[in-house]
Scaffold this active site. Structure first.
Site, PDB file in Angstrom:
ATOM      1  N   ASP A   1      42.038  35.630  42.917  1.00  0.00           N
ATOM      2  CA  ASP A   1      41.212  35.834  41.734  1.00  0.00           C
ATOM      3  C   ASP A   1      41.100  34.509  40.987  1.00  0.00           C
ATOM      4  O   ASP A   1      41.491  33.463  41.508  1.00  0.00           O
ATOM      5  CB  ASP A   1      41.827  36.923  40.838  1.00  0.00           C
ATOM      6  CG  ASP A   1      43.047  36.408  40.106  1.00  0.00           C
ATOM      7  OD1 ASP A   1      43.723  35.510  40.645  1.00  0.00           O
ATOM      8  OD2 ASP A   1      43.323  36.873  38.982  1.00  0.00           O
TER       9      ASP A   1
ATOM     10  N   GLU B   1      42.855  47.797  38.523  1.00  0.00           N
ATOM     11  CA  GLU B   1      42.269  46.594  39.113  1.00  0.00           C
ATOM     12  C   GLU B   1      40.765  46.525  38.881  1.00  0.00           C
ATOM     13  O   GLU B   1      40.199  45.454  38.656  1.00  0.00           O
ATOM     14  CB  GLU B   1      42.579  46.523  40.611  1.00  0.00           C
ATOM     15  CG  GLU B   1      44.060  46.325  40.931  1.00  0.00           C
ATOM     16  CD  GLU B   1      44.635  45.044  40.337  1.00  0.00           C
ATOM     17  OE1 GLU B   1      43.859  44.157  39.931  1.00  0.00           O
ATOM     18  OE2 GLU B   1      45.871  44.938  40.279  1.00  0.00           O
TER      19      GLU B   1
ATOM     20  N   TYR C   1      39.147  41.128  46.671  1.00  0.00           N
ATOM     21  CA  TYR C   1      40.225  41.113  45.680  1.00  0.00           C
ATOM     22  C   TYR C   1      40.832  42.493  45.476  1.00  0.00           C
ATOM     23  O   TYR C   1      42.052  42.669  45.569  1.00  0.00           O
ATOM     24  CB  TYR C   1      39.758  40.556  44.333  1.00  0.00           C
ATOM     25  CG  TYR C   1      40.818  40.821  43.298  1.00  0.00           C
ATOM     26  CD1 TYR C   1      41.944  40.014  43.228  1.00  0.00           C
ATOM     27  CD2 TYR C   1      40.761  41.955  42.484  1.00  0.00           C
ATOM     28  CE1 TYR C   1      42.973  40.308  42.362  1.00  0.00           C
ATOM     29  CE2 TYR C   1      41.778  42.256  41.606  1.00  0.00           C
ATOM     30  CZ  TYR C   1      42.884  41.429  41.549  1.00  0.00           C
ATOM     31  OH  TYR C   1      43.909  41.738  40.709  1.00  0.00           O
TER      32      TYR C   1
END
Length: 360
Positions: A139, A38, A121
């Site tokens: 996102d 991520e 996020y």
DNA sequence: AAATCGTGGAC
DNA sequence: TGTCCAAGATT
């Protein structure tokens, strides 16, 4: 707003089950691996991140491996990926995980969210995918999908818009499959609801999408106009002393923090190069140097400005190093340059430099 | 809350 | 060529 969250969730999950890509970080449920992926995927395309992900996970399979490493080595593995504060934050965060949480990635949102480099996020992504927490990711993909689905007027590149998109996504997430829902929204944005040429004919939300119904997909998402980017110019000096070259390390915080480069100074494109190099650049590093000739010119585009630079071959004359901005320096052979993390603008003239040095 | 922070792909 | 923009975080 007519939302129909159940229909949206079910159509989305069915589509994802059939069309999801096979990606390296989808082969594991290890929160550390998910976390790494991520961070790398932040503002970075999937295809770019994949080789970095494999190298990073091989070298740092656990937080403990990363925490025990030198930042320099971490930056070397990150070299070329950009946004280098991500690597420095990850390194610091791994240290916290080891020292305070016994090397285990915290599954508590309130705790995980406080780690360096972990924002809304990353927290939502890691905790939903690795631990099944019901927190919606927001996102760029999610904002684009939602903006079209409901014809939302909030500009997606305005920071204040986030607090509108987040609760909307939280209302849509399927509580029984939060990991799949989150990834499905992003996958839909990446494969179908693309920024340009969206493939509405194959969209699972075709019949539910207002922009599709009104033929306005090209008008969404809304976006504030970008500012024009300024241009900067540098004079870069490759200073040769016998078979060694002088490189300096940028301060750890800020732009390209911790990376190495050949010494440089701001310059005017038409400026007298001899004078600029032999006075200002010499002053920047505390040496007396002589300018031999222009090696090459490079151009590079950063997010907030464009760069051009003239690269000069110079020779060391006398003096001891006294650095103004840089935090450290090294005299290195061309070969051993490859052990240091260099940023892209410097990589752009290494081939030219190699050819010149090779010819003596 | 707008600015800052990299690089590469797509068009 | 320029422009957008890509699984954003920080200040």
């Amino acid at each position: 707003m007519a939302m129909q969250p159940e229909a949206i969730g079910q159509n989305l999950l069915d589509w994802y089950a059939a069309h999801q890509r096979r990606l390296p970080w989808r082969e594991t449920s290890d929160p550390w691996a998910i976390w790494i992926s991520e961070v790398m995927l932040q503002q970075t395309q999937v295809a770019t991140a994949i080789p970095y992900y494999h190298r990073f996970m091989h070298r740092f399979p656990t937080p403990r491996h990363l925490a025990g490493a030198n930042v320099q080595e971490v930056l070397k593995l990150w070299e070329g990926l950009g946004y280098y504060s991500r690597a420095r934050h990850l390194h610091r965060a791994a240290g916290v995980v080891v020292s305070r949480y016994h090397g285990q990635v915290p599954d508590d949102p309130a705790i995980f969210r406080t780690l360096p480099g972990v924002g809304d996020y990353i927290a939502a992504a890691v905790l939903s995918i690795a631990f099944g927490r019901v927190i919606a990711v927001v996102d760029g993909n999610v904002k684009r999908v939602l903006a079209r689905l409901f014809e939302l007027e909030h500009p997606v590149n305005r920071s204040g818009s986030h607090k509108f998109f987040q609760p909307l996504a939280d209302r849509l997430i399927t509580p029984h499959q939060p990991a799949d829902f989150n990834q499905a929204m992003m996958e839909l944005g990446a494969l179908v609801c693309r920024p340009k040429n969206p493939d509405c004919g194959h969209c699972p939300l075709f019949g539910l999408c207002r922009a599709n119904r009104n033929r306005t997909t090209a008008d969404y998402p809304r976006r504030d106009a970008a500012r024009k980017r300024p241009h900067r110019h540098l004079a870069i000096g490759v200073i040769v002393k016998e078979d060694k070259l002088l490189v300096v390390q940028r301060p750890m915080d800020g732009f390209l923090g911790g990376l190495w480069e050949f010494p440089a100074i701001p310059a005017m494109p038409g400026e007298n190069a001899d004078r600029a190099i032999e006075t200002e650049l010499a002053d920047e590093i505390g040496l007396r140097i002589g300018m031999d000739r222009l090696l090459t010119r490079i151009r590079h585009a950063y997010t907030h400005f464009t760069l051009s630079a003239d690269v000069y071959l110079c020779r060391y004359l006398s003096g001891r190093i006294r650095l103004k901005r840089a935090q450290s320096h090294r005299w290195v052979t061309f070969r051993s340059l490859q052990r240091l993390p260099l940023h892209k603008a410097n990589h752009k003239f290494l081939e030219d430099l190699k050819n010149v040095l090779g010819k003596g």
